[in-house]
Design an enzyme around this catalytic site. Structure first.
Site, PDB file in Angstrom:
ATOM      1  N   SER A  18      19.496  84.402 -25.350  1.00  0.00           N
ATOM      2  CA  SER A  18      18.462  84.132 -24.348  1.00  0.00           C
ATOM      3  C   SER A  18      17.744  82.843 -24.690  1.00  0.00           C
ATOM      4  CB  SER A  18      17.450  85.281 -24.315  1.00  0.00           C
ATOM      5  OG  SER A  18      16.354  84.918 -23.493  1.00  0.00           O
ATOM      6  N   HIS A  42      21.812  83.784 -21.260  1.00  0.00           N
ATOM      7  CA  HIS A  42      20.810  84.518 -20.491  1.00  0.00           C
ATOM      8  C   HIS A  42      19.618  83.611 -20.193  1.00  0.00           C
ATOM      9  CE1 HIS A  42      18.845  88.345 -19.284  1.00  0.00           C
ATOM     10  NE2 HIS A  42      17.745  87.846 -19.836  1.00  0.00           N
ATOM     11  N   ASP A  44      15.865  83.430 -18.474  1.00  0.00           N
ATOM     12  CA  ASP A  44      14.722  84.235 -18.045  1.00  0.00           C
ATOM     13  C   ASP A  44      13.798  83.424 -17.143  1.00  0.00           C
ATOM     14  OD1 ASP A  44      15.055  86.775 -19.358  1.00  0.00           O
ATOM     15  OD2 ASP A  44      14.726  85.732 -21.254  1.00  0.00           O
ATOM     16  N   MET A  46      10.505  83.387 -14.914  1.00  0.00           N
ATOM     17  CA  MET A  46       9.234  84.121 -14.772  1.00  0.00           C
ATOM     18  C   MET A  46       8.277  83.317 -13.901  1.00  0.00           C
ATOM     19  SD  MET A  46       8.672  85.461 -18.657  1.00  0.00           S
ATOM     20  CE  MET A  46      10.052  85.949 -19.703  1.00  0.00           C
ATOM     21  N   HIS A  75      18.158  86.108 -15.029  1.00  0.00           N
ATOM     22  CA  HIS A  75      17.285  87.287 -14.943  1.00  0.00           C
ATOM     23  C   HIS A  75      15.993  86.864 -14.258  1.00  0.00           C
ATOM     24  CE1 HIS A  75      14.767  90.386 -17.503  1.00  0.00           C
ATOM     25  NE2 HIS A  75      14.763  90.683 -16.207  1.00  0.00           N
ATOM     26  N   MET A  77      12.471  87.438 -13.082  1.00  0.00           N
ATOM     27  CA  MET A  77      11.243  88.240 -13.196  1.00  0.00           C
ATOM     28  C   MET A  77      10.215  87.590 -12.291  1.00  0.00           C
ATOM     29  SD  MET A  77      11.539  88.822 -17.283  1.00  0.00           S
ATOM     30  CE  MET A  77      12.711  87.468 -17.389  1.00  0.00           C
ATOM     31  N   MET A 146      15.541  97.198 -19.373  1.00  0.00           N
ATOM     32  CA  MET A 146      14.600  96.448 -20.209  1.00  0.00           C
ATOM     33  C   MET A 146      14.172  97.325 -21.380  1.00  0.00           C
ATOM     34  SD  MET A 146      14.263  93.364 -19.086  1.00  0.00           S
ATOM     35  CE  MET A 146      13.002  92.923 -20.292  1.00  0.00           C
ATOM     36  N   PHE A 152       7.771  88.371 -22.334  1.00  0.00           N
ATOM     37  CA  PHE A 152       7.732  87.564 -23.556  1.00  0.00           C
ATOM     38  C   PHE A 152       8.867  87.943 -24.501  1.00  0.00           C
ATOM     39  CE2 PHE A 152       3.502  87.844 -21.825  1.00  0.00           C
ATOM     40  CZ  PHE A 152       3.106  86.516 -21.820  1.00  0.00           C
ATOM     41  N   ASP A 184      17.866  94.297 -23.029  1.00  0.00           N
ATOM     42  CA  ASP A 184      17.145  93.027 -23.138  1.00  0.00           C
ATOM     43  C   ASP A 184      15.746  93.300 -23.683  1.00  0.00           C
ATOM     44  OD1 ASP A 184      16.074  90.499 -22.790  1.00  0.00           O
ATOM     45  OD2 ASP A 184      16.213  90.516 -20.597  1.00  0.00           O
ATOM     46  N   GLY A 185      15.486  92.782 -24.879  1.00  0.00           N
ATOM     47  CA  GLY A 185      14.158  92.920 -25.480  1.00  0.00           C
ATOM     48  C   GLY A 185      14.233  93.574 -26.844  1.00  0.00           C
TER      49      GLY A 185
END
Ligand code: DX5
Ligand code: ZN
Length: 227
Positions: A18, A42, A44, A46, A75, A77, A146, A152, A184-185
């Site tokens: 990521s 990946h 992200d 946001m 992804h 968000m 998730m 974050f 993820d996370g």
């Protein structure tokens, strides 16, 4: 759309570095870690509304697209993801994942992702039960479970999400569905191993790769853990 053919495999297990945790001043180097023959990258996105953080848009994904032939796993968000699908697909996204919680009309949004030609992902926040996604699961290519609250990198893995991963695997088997299960996370070799045993096939990792002294070695350790 990108002129790069996606070289990456769609067969799990797949490691997905990521770039959220990477050094954006060294994006080329960060992306070079990923092996297009087996890893995904990946991304992200946001919007500071759906989550309390703001990252990047299609311009950065387009830059990533020029730097790697690896499968780009985007992804989103963001609220109202339907407004951004064409832009991310044009930027080179191979897969676009939207959050169930962000969609007023999930079926319509997932169909709109499909219509772009990208693979279709559906993401669930930790508090959203698998059952809430039941109507749409048969039609997606990827279910993103998730394993932290989105927003974050660097947060602790939520152990109770293992049960959701198991439930997602059981649902897939009992309904003859085909989606990959992505986690993820807080994913690092030990948590990845447990998620793999629970049924996950795609393993997103930010801090566990890019915030390590030797990111290439850290990625290799993750690959070994999920083999
Ligand atoms: C969090 C993002 C993740 C993030 C994971 O909202 O969706 O993809 O990069 O970071 P780590 O692996 O550091 O938990
Ligand atoms: Zn993510």
């Amino acid at each position: 759309m990108s002129t790069h053919a996606a070289a990456s495999p769609l067969a799990p297990p797949i490691a997905a570095p990521s770039i959220l945790s990477a050094d954006f001043a060294r994006l080329a180097e960060s992306l070079a870690l990923a092996d297009p023959a087996r890893d995904w990258v990946h991304c992200d996105v946001m919007d500071n509304h759906f989550v309390p953080n703001l990252t990047f848009g299609p311009l950065l994904v387009a830059a990533a697209r020029r730097l790697t032939t690896a499968f780009l796993d985007v992804h989103l968000m963001v609220e109202r993801p339907e407004t951004l699908l064409a832009g991310f697909r044009a930027a080179g996204a191979d897969q676009i994942t939207v959050h169930l919680e962000a969609c007023a009309d999930p079926g319509g949004v997932l169909a709109a992702v499909r219509a772009t030609g990208a693979r279709v992902g559906l993401a669930l926040k930790p508090g959203t039960p698998l059952a809430a996604a039941g109507r749409w699961l048969a039609g997606v290519d990827l279910l993103l479970v998730m394993t932290v609250e989105p927003g974050f990198g660097g947060q602790a893995f939520m152990e109770d999400m293992l049960e959701k991963v198991r439930a997602a695997r059981a649902w897939r088997e009992s309904h003859g569905a085909r989606y990959l299960i992505e986690v993820d996370g807080g994913i690092a070799p030990d948590t990845a191993r447990r998620c793999r045993a629970a049924g996950a096939g795609v393993f997103v990792a930010g801090h566990a790769i890019y915030r390590q002294r030797d990111p290439q070695r850290a990625l290799e350790e993750l690959r070994q853990a999920i083999r």
